[in-house]
Design a protein around this motif. Structure first.
Motif, mmCIF file in Angstrom:
data_model
loop_
_atom_site.group_PDB
_atom_site.id
_atom_site.type_symbol
_atom_site.label_atom_id
_atom_site.label_comp_id
_atom_site.label_asym_id
_atom_site.label_seq_id
_atom_site.Cartn_x
_atom_site.Cartn_y
_atom_site.Cartn_z
ATOM 1 N N CYS A 48 0.853 -1.192 0.000
ATOM 2 C CA CYS A 48 0.000 0.000 0.000
ATOM 3 C C CYS A 48 0.891 1.246 0.000
ATOM 4 N N VAL A 50 0.304 4.061 1.175
ATOM 5 C CA VAL A 50 0.161 4.886 2.375
ATOM 6 C C VAL A 50 0.774 4.193 3.600
ATOM 7 N N CYS A 51 0.318 2.955 3.862
ATOM 8 C CA CYS A 51 0.718 2.301 5.123
ATOM 9 C C CYS A 51 1.746 1.184 4.926
ATOM 10 N N CYS A 60 -4.535 0.342 0.222
ATOM 11 C CA CYS A 60 -5.167 -0.872 0.758
ATOM 12 C C CYS A 60 -6.594 -0.620 1.267
ATOM 13 N N CYS A 63 -6.741 1.572 4.525
ATOM 14 C CA CYS A 63 -6.490 3.007 4.296
ATOM 15 C C CYS A 63 -7.630 3.674 3.532
#
Ligand SMILES: [Zn+2]
Length: 190
Positions: A48, A50-51, A60, A63
Protein backbone atom coordinates in the motif's frame (compact mmCIF):
# COMPACT_ATOMS: atom_id res chain seq x y z
CA UNK A 1 7.76 -31.00 -4.69
CA UNK A 2 8.89 -32.54 -1.39
CA UNK A 3 12.09 -30.54 -1.70
CA UNK A 4 10.15 -27.27 -2.31
CA UNK A 5 7.75 -27.84 0.60
CA UNK A 6 10.75 -28.60 2.80
CA UNK A 7 12.03 -25.05 2.22
CA UNK A 8 8.94 -23.54 3.89
CA UNK A 9 9.25 -22.34 7.50
CA UNK A 10 8.24 -24.91 10.09
CA UNK A 11 7.96 -27.74 7.54
CA UNK A 12 10.21 -30.72 8.28
CA UNK A 13 10.98 -33.52 5.79
CA UNK A 14 8.12 -35.71 7.09
CA UNK A 15 5.53 -32.96 6.74
CA UNK A 16 6.89 -32.01 3.32
CA UNK A 17 6.37 -35.58 2.23
CA UNK A 18 2.85 -35.68 3.64
CA UNK A 19 1.90 -32.42 1.87
CA UNK A 20 3.31 -33.63 -1.44
CA UNK A 21 1.32 -36.87 -1.24
CA UNK A 22 -1.77 -34.90 -0.29
CA UNK A 23 -1.42 -32.77 -3.45
CA UNK A 24 -0.75 -35.88 -5.51
CA UNK A 25 -4.04 -37.42 -4.36
CA UNK A 26 -6.05 -34.17 -4.35
CA UNK A 27 -8.59 -33.31 -7.04
CA UNK A 28 -7.03 -31.54 -9.97
CA UNK A 29 -8.88 -28.23 -9.52
CA UNK A 30 -7.98 -28.17 -5.82
CA UNK A 31 -4.28 -28.52 -6.60
CA UNK A 32 -4.46 -25.97 -9.43
CA UNK A 33 -6.25 -23.51 -7.13
CA UNK A 34 -3.30 -23.71 -4.74
CA UNK A 35 -0.81 -23.16 -7.57
CA UNK A 36 -2.88 -20.18 -8.80
CA UNK A 37 -3.03 -18.68 -5.32
CA UNK A 38 0.76 -18.83 -5.05
CA UNK A 39 1.18 -17.25 -8.50
CA UNK A 40 -1.39 -14.51 -7.72
CA UNK A 41 0.26 -13.62 -4.43
CA UNK A 42 3.53 -12.94 -6.25
CA UNK A 43 2.00 -11.13 -9.23
CA UNK A 44 -0.81 -9.11 -7.66
CA UNK A 45 0.13 -8.32 -4.09
CA UNK A 46 2.04 -5.08 -3.70
CA UNK A 47 2.61 -2.64 -0.86
CA UNK A 48 0.00 0.00 0.00
CA UNK A 49 1.33 3.45 -0.93
CA UNK A 50 0.16 4.89 2.38
CA UNK A 51 0.72 2.30 5.12
CA UNK A 52 2.95 -0.27 3.35
CA UNK A 53 0.74 -3.18 4.29
CA UNK A 54 0.22 -5.81 1.60
CA UNK A 55 -2.45 -4.78 -0.89
CA UNK A 56 -3.83 -5.65 -4.32
CA UNK A 57 -4.64 -1.97 -4.89
CA UNK A 58 -2.29 1.04 -4.75
CA UNK A 59 -4.09 2.00 -1.51
CA UNK A 60 -5.17 -0.87 0.76
CA UNK A 61 -8.69 -1.63 2.04
CA UNK A 62 -7.92 -0.31 5.52
CA UNK A 63 -6.49 3.01 4.30
CA UNK A 64 -9.40 3.55 1.91
CA UNK A 65 -12.04 2.62 4.54
CA UNK A 66 -14.10 5.76 5.24
CA UNK A 67 -15.09 4.49 8.70
CA UNK A 68 -11.50 4.42 9.92
CA UNK A 69 -10.14 7.15 12.14
CA UNK A 70 -7.23 8.40 10.03
CA UNK A 71 -5.93 10.56 12.87
CA UNK A 72 -4.80 7.44 14.75
CA UNK A 73 -1.86 5.55 13.29
CA UNK A 74 -0.87 2.23 14.81
CA UNK A 75 2.78 1.47 14.02
CA UNK A 76 3.68 -2.21 13.60
CA UNK A 77 6.72 -4.13 12.40
CA UNK A 78 5.09 -6.59 9.98
CA UNK A 79 1.86 -7.14 8.01
CA UNK A 80 1.27 -10.19 10.25
CA UNK A 81 0.92 -7.80 13.19
CA UNK A 82 -1.87 -5.93 11.38
CA UNK A 83 -3.77 -9.20 11.06
CA UNK A 84 -3.29 -9.97 14.78
CA UNK A 85 -4.48 -6.50 15.83
CA UNK A 86 -7.40 -6.48 13.39
CA UNK A 87 -8.63 -9.78 14.84
CA UNK A 88 -9.18 -8.10 18.21
CA UNK A 89 -11.68 -5.73 16.57
CA UNK A 90 -10.63 -3.32 19.31
CA UNK A 91 -9.81 -0.36 17.15
CA UNK A 92 -10.77 1.46 13.98
CA UNK A 93 -7.46 3.16 13.43
CA UNK A 94 -5.14 2.95 10.43
CA UNK A 95 -1.67 1.40 10.35
CA UNK A 96 1.90 2.02 9.36
CA UNK A 97 3.96 -1.08 8.58
CA UNK A 98 7.67 -0.50 9.21
CA UNK A 99 8.87 -3.64 7.46
CA UNK A 100 10.87 -4.83 10.47
CA UNK A 101 12.84 -3.31 13.33
CA UNK A 102 16.13 -1.48 13.62
CA UNK A 103 18.91 -4.01 14.17
CA UNK A 104 22.37 -2.60 13.41
CA UNK A 105 24.04 -5.96 14.13
CA UNK A 106 21.91 -7.54 11.41
CA UNK A 107 22.61 -4.58 9.13
CA UNK A 108 19.07 -3.18 9.39
CA UNK A 109 19.28 0.61 9.65
CA UNK A 110 16.38 3.10 9.97
CA UNK A 111 16.62 3.84 6.23
CA UNK A 112 15.85 0.19 5.44
CA UNK A 113 12.44 0.61 7.08
CA UNK A 114 9.52 2.93 6.22
CA UNK A 115 10.30 5.28 9.12
CA UNK A 116 10.84 8.30 6.84
CA UNK A 117 7.44 7.69 5.25
CA UNK A 118 5.84 7.64 8.69
CA UNK A 119 7.46 10.96 9.59
CA UNK A 120 6.18 12.34 6.26
CA UNK A 121 2.65 11.19 7.11
CA UNK A 122 2.82 12.95 10.46
CA UNK A 123 4.29 16.15 8.97
CA UNK A 124 1.40 16.34 6.50
CA UNK A 125 -0.85 16.97 9.52
CA UNK A 126 -4.19 15.62 10.70
CA UNK A 127 -2.60 13.00 12.95
CA UNK A 128 -3.54 13.07 16.63
CA UNK A 129 -1.94 9.94 17.99
CA UNK A 130 0.76 7.45 17.05
CA UNK A 131 0.33 4.12 18.80
CA UNK A 132 3.56 2.13 18.94
CA UNK A 133 2.75 -1.55 18.56
CA UNK A 134 6.24 -2.79 17.83
CA UNK A 135 7.13 -6.07 19.51
CA UNK A 136 7.77 -5.88 23.27
CA UNK A 137 11.40 -6.96 22.98
CA UNK A 138 14.69 -5.07 22.77
CA UNK A 139 14.62 -4.48 19.00
CA UNK A 140 10.97 -3.45 19.00
CA UNK A 141 11.39 -1.12 21.98
CA UNK A 142 14.51 0.42 20.44
CA UNK A 143 12.71 1.06 17.17
CA UNK A 144 9.74 2.69 18.95
CA UNK A 145 12.11 4.86 20.96
CA UNK A 146 13.96 5.96 17.83
CA UNK A 147 10.72 6.91 16.06
CA UNK A 148 9.40 8.79 19.07
CA UNK A 149 12.62 10.79 19.21
CA UNK A 150 12.12 11.80 15.56
CA UNK A 151 8.59 12.98 16.31
CA UNK A 152 9.34 14.67 19.62
CA UNK A 153 9.03 18.19 18.16
CA UNK A 154 5.63 17.46 16.60
CA UNK A 155 2.40 18.00 18.53
CA UNK A 156 1.35 14.39 17.99
CA UNK A 157 0.66 12.28 21.07
CA UNK A 158 2.79 9.14 21.09
CA UNK A 159 1.57 6.10 23.01
CA UNK A 160 2.60 2.47 23.24
CA UNK A 161 0.64 -0.67 23.92
CA UNK A 162 0.39 -1.46 27.63
CA UNK A 163 3.01 -3.69 29.13
CA UNK A 164 0.51 -6.47 29.71
CA UNK A 165 2.22 -8.22 26.83
CA UNK A 166 5.04 -10.41 28.14
CA UNK A 167 8.43 -8.81 27.55
CA UNK A 168 10.31 -10.55 24.78
CA UNK A 169 7.12 -11.79 23.15
CA UNK A 170 5.71 -10.74 19.77
CA UNK A 171 2.46 -9.11 18.66
CA UNK A 172 1.96 -11.90 16.15
CA UNK A 173 1.64 -14.62 18.81
CA UNK A 174 -0.14 -12.64 21.53
CA UNK A 175 -3.70 -13.75 22.29
CA UNK A 176 -6.60 -11.56 21.20
CA UNK A 177 -7.56 -10.87 24.83
CA UNK A 178 -4.01 -9.85 25.70
CA UNK A 179 -3.83 -7.51 22.70
CA UNK A 180 -7.20 -5.95 23.46
CA UNK A 181 -6.08 -5.23 27.05
CA UNK A 182 -2.81 -3.79 25.75
CA UNK A 183 -4.69 -1.51 23.34
CA UNK A 184 -7.13 -0.25 25.97
CA UNK A 185 -4.37 0.30 28.52
CA UNK A 186 -1.98 2.05 26.16
CA UNK A 187 0.21 4.67 27.77
CA UNK A 188 1.95 7.85 26.81
CA UNK A 189 5.44 7.15 25.52
CA UNK A 190 8.20 8.62 27.70
ZN1 LIG B 1 -2.76 1.07 3.55
Amino acid sequence: MIEEFGKLPGIGPKTAERLAFYILKAKSDEAIALADAIRDVKNKIKRCNVCFNYSEQPVCDICSDQKRDKSLICVVEQPKDVIALEKTGASKWVYHVLGGHIAPLEGIEPDDLTINKLVERVRKGGIKEIIMATNPNMAGDGTALYISSLLRDSSVKITRLARGLPTGSTIEYASGKMLTDAIIGRQQFE
